[in-house]
Design a protein around this motif. Structure first.
Motif, PDB file in Angstrom:
ATOM      1  N   GLY A 139      42.847  27.946  58.830  1.00 41.47           N
ATOM      2  CA  GLY A 139      43.963  27.016  58.687  1.00 41.47           C
ATOM      3  C   GLY A 139      44.555  26.952  57.298  1.00 41.47           C
ATOM      4  N   VAL A 140      44.259  27.950  56.444  1.00 43.93           N
ATOM      5  CA  VAL A 140      44.832  27.967  55.103  1.00 43.93           C
ATOM      6  C   VAL A 140      45.943  29.014  55.035  1.00 43.93           C
ATOM      7  CG1 VAL A 140      42.667  27.209  54.084  1.00 43.93           C
ATOM      8  CG2 VAL A 140      43.180  29.641  54.186  1.00 43.93           C
ATOM      9  N   GLU A 141      46.816  28.851  54.064  1.00 44.29           N
ATOM     10  CA  GLU A 141      47.948  29.764  53.926  1.00 44.29           C
ATOM     11  C   GLU A 141      48.309  29.935  52.457  1.00 44.29           C
ATOM     12  OE1 GLU A 141      51.323  26.298  54.715  1.00 44.29           O
ATOM     13  OE2 GLU A 141      50.922  27.795  56.256  1.00 44.29           O
ATOM     14  N   ASP A 142      49.179  30.876  52.201  1.00 45.65           N
ATOM     15  CA  ASP A 142      49.625  31.164  50.838  1.00 45.65           C
ATOM     16  C   ASP A 142      50.389  29.966  50.281  1.00 45.65           C
ATOM     17  OD1 ASP A 142      50.436  32.279  48.467  1.00 45.65           O
ATOM     18  OD2 ASP A 142      51.593  33.910  49.359  1.00 45.65           O
ATOM     19  N   ASP A 143      49.953  29.462  49.121  1.00 49.22           N
ATOM     20  CA  ASP A 143      50.648  28.319  48.521  1.00 49.22           C
ATOM     21  C   ASP A 143      51.770  28.761  47.577  1.00 49.22           C
ATOM     22  OD1 ASP A 143      49.278  29.228  46.277  1.00 49.22           O
ATOM     23  OD2 ASP A 143      47.872  27.553  46.214  1.00 49.22           O
ATOM     24  N   GLY A 144      51.909  30.069  47.398  1.00 48.55           N
ATOM     25  CA  GLY A 144      52.992  30.583  46.565  1.00 48.55           C
ATOM     26  C   GLY A 144      52.788  30.412  45.073  1.00 48.55           C
ATOM     27  N   LEU A 145      51.589  30.027  44.641  1.00 50.55           N
ATOM     28  CA  LEU A 145      51.343  29.764  43.227  1.00 50.55           C
ATOM     29  C   LEU A 145      50.815  30.980  42.464  1.00 50.55           C
ATOM     30  CD1 LEU A 145      49.809  26.173  43.460  1.00 50.55           C
ATOM     31  CD2 LEU A 145      52.162  26.835  42.908  1.00 50.55           C
ATOM     32  N   GLY A 146      50.673  32.101  43.142  1.00 54.85           N
ATOM     33  CA  GLY A 146      50.298  33.331  42.456  1.00 54.85           C
ATOM     34  C   GLY A 146      48.821  33.425  42.123  1.00 54.85           C
ATOM     35  N   LEU A 147      48.525  34.216  41.090  1.00 56.57           N
ATOM     36  CA  LEU A 147      47.152  34.504  40.710  1.00 56.57           C
ATOM     37  C   LEU A 147      46.648  33.536  39.642  1.00 56.57           C
ATOM     38  CD1 LEU A 147      47.507  38.393  40.351  1.00 56.57           C
ATOM     39  CD2 LEU A 147      47.005  37.074  42.417  1.00 56.57           C
ATOM     40  N   ASP A 148      45.328  33.399  39.565  1.00 53.39           N
ATOM     41  CA  ASP A 148      44.691  32.571  38.533  1.00 53.39           C
ATOM     42  C   ASP A 148      43.872  33.459  37.605  1.00 53.39           C
ATOM     43  OD1 ASP A 148      45.592  30.116  39.572  1.00 53.39           O
ATOM     44  OD2 ASP A 148      43.938  30.061  41.013  1.00 53.39           O
ATOM     45  N   PHE A 149      44.024  33.249  36.323  1.00 59.77           N
ATOM     46  CA  PHE A 149      43.167  33.931  35.348  1.00 59.77           C
ATOM     47  C   PHE A 149      43.070  33.045  34.117  1.00 59.77           C
ATOM     48  CE2 PHE A 149      42.206  36.784  31.821  1.00 59.77           C
ATOM     49  CZ  PHE A 149      41.092  37.440  32.339  1.00 59.77           C
ATOM     50  N   THR A 150      41.853  32.610  33.823  1.00 57.19           N
ATOM     51  CA  THR A 150      41.630  31.702  32.705  1.00 57.19           C
ATOM     52  C   THR A 150      40.831  32.421  31.627  1.00 57.19           C
ATOM     53  OG1 THR A 150      41.575  29.810  34.219  1.00 57.19           O
ATOM     54  CG2 THR A 150      40.693  29.477  32.001  1.00 57.19           C
ATOM     55  N   ILE A 151      41.363  32.454  30.426  1.00 56.72           N
ATOM     56  CA  ILE A 151      40.649  33.051  29.301  1.00 56.72           C
ATOM     57  C   ILE A 151      39.687  32.009  28.732  1.00 56.72           C
ATOM     58  CG2 ILE A 151      40.879  34.076  27.007  1.00 56.72           C
ATOM     59  CD1 ILE A 151      43.692  34.959  27.804  1.00 56.72           C
ATOM     60  N   PRO A 152      38.392  32.341  28.636  1.00 54.65           N
ATOM     61  CA  PRO A 152      37.439  31.378  28.056  1.00 54.65           C
ATOM     62  C   PRO A 152      37.874  30.947  26.661  1.00 54.65           C
ATOM     63  CG  PRO A 152      36.281  33.251  29.022  1.00 54.65           C
ATOM     64  CD  PRO A 152      37.743  33.599  29.031  1.00 54.65           C
ATOM     65  N   THR A 153      37.675  29.690  26.341  1.00 55.49           N
ATOM     66  CA  THR A 153      38.156  29.157  25.064  1.00 55.49           C
ATOM     67  C   THR A 153      37.565  29.896  23.865  1.00 55.49           C
ATOM     68  OG1 THR A 153      36.411  27.465  25.186  1.00 55.49           O
ATOM     69  CG2 THR A 153      38.596  26.847  25.984  1.00 55.49           C
TER      70      THR A 153
END
Length: 206
Positions: A139-153
Motif C-alpha cells: 500500500g505504499v507509493e512513490d512520494d516524489g521526493l527523490g533520493l536520500d543521502f546524508t553526509i555524516p557530520t
C-alpha cells in the motif's frame, strides 16, 4: 501499545544502487500505519550509506557470507522482508528470516537483450520504480521526493578548506565502477575542453 511493524530490507551493494533504494525506505517508514521499524542488511563496506539514514533503525552487515549475520537475523521476528537485491545471498537471508517477502524484478533477460542488441526489446524500467512496484502490495507509493543521502557530520568538508578556485562551485565525476564500460567512458569524454569549471574526481583508491 501495539508492537511496531518490523521490516528487513536487503541490498548488499553497491553505492549507487543502495542510494537508489532510499525512496523505498522512506515510503515504508512513513506510509504504513502505526510505528515502523526498518532494518537494513548490506555489506560492511557500504554500511555508512544507510547508517545516517533517518528511516533506518538498524544496520546489519556481512563481509562475504550471510552466515556471518545469522544470529543477528534470528534475533528479530520480522513481519516482512523486502529483497531489493534478488540474488543467492538474499535468498539465503529470506530462508533464515522466514517472513512474508517482496522481491524486486531485476529484469535480467531484458537487460541482456538490451546490452547485446542495443535496443530495448523488452521494457526494463528505472530501478527505483521497480523497487517501488515491489512494495506496492503493502500500500505504499512513490512520494516524489527523490533520493536520500546524508553526509555524516564528521565527514563534512567546509567550503573554506577547498582551493580558492573551487569555492565558488565545481563539477564532480564519479570514476568508480567495476564494469569495464563505465571506466572506459571516462577516457572518451572530451573535457576539460568543453567545461570551464573546476572538476573533482570521485573514486575509491585501491
Amino acid at each position: 501499545m501495539p508492537s511496531p511493524t518490523k521490516i528487513l530490507v536487503i541490498r548488499f551493494s553497491s553505492i549507487g544502487d543502495i542510494v537508489l533504494c532510499t525512496p523505498v525506505l522512506r515510503a515504508l517508514k512513513h506510509q504504513l500505519d502505526g510505528e515502523v521499524e526498518i532494518h537494513f542488511i548490506t555489506k560492511k563496506q557500504f554500511a555508512s550509506l544507510v547508517e545516517t539514514n533517518a528511516n533506518v533503525d538498524r544496520v546489519i552487515t556481512i563481509e562475504k557470507h550471510v552466515s556471518e549475520a545469522k544470529s543477528a537475523l534470528q534475533s528479530t521476528t520480522y513481519d516482512y522482508v523486502v529483497d531489493l537485491h534478488n540474488n543467492l545471498r538474499s535468498r539465503q537471508v529470506k530462508r533464515i528470516v522466514k517472513a512474508m517477502d517482496f522481491t524486486v524484478d531485476k529484469r535480467n533477460f531484458a537487460k541482456w537483450l538490451y546490452v547485446n542488441t542495443k535496443t530495448e526489446l523488452l521494457p526494463i524500467g528505472h530501478f527505483v520504480q521497480r523497487c517501488l512496484r515491489c512494495v506496492a502490495p503493502l500500500g505504499v507509493e512513490d512520494d516524489g521526493l527523490g533520493l536520500d543521502f546524508t553526509i555524516p557530520t564528521d565527514q563534512v568538508v567546509p567550503i573554506s578548506n577547498l582551493l580558492q578556485n573551487f569555492q565558488s562551485g565545481f563539477l564532480t565525476y564519479a570514476i568508480g565502477g567495476q564494469m569495464p564500460g563505465r571506466s572506459q567512458h571516462l577516457k572518451s569524454l572530451s573535457w576539460p575542453q568543453k567545461l570551464n569549471q573546476p572538476i573533482v574526481l570521485l573514486g575509491e583508491g585501491r
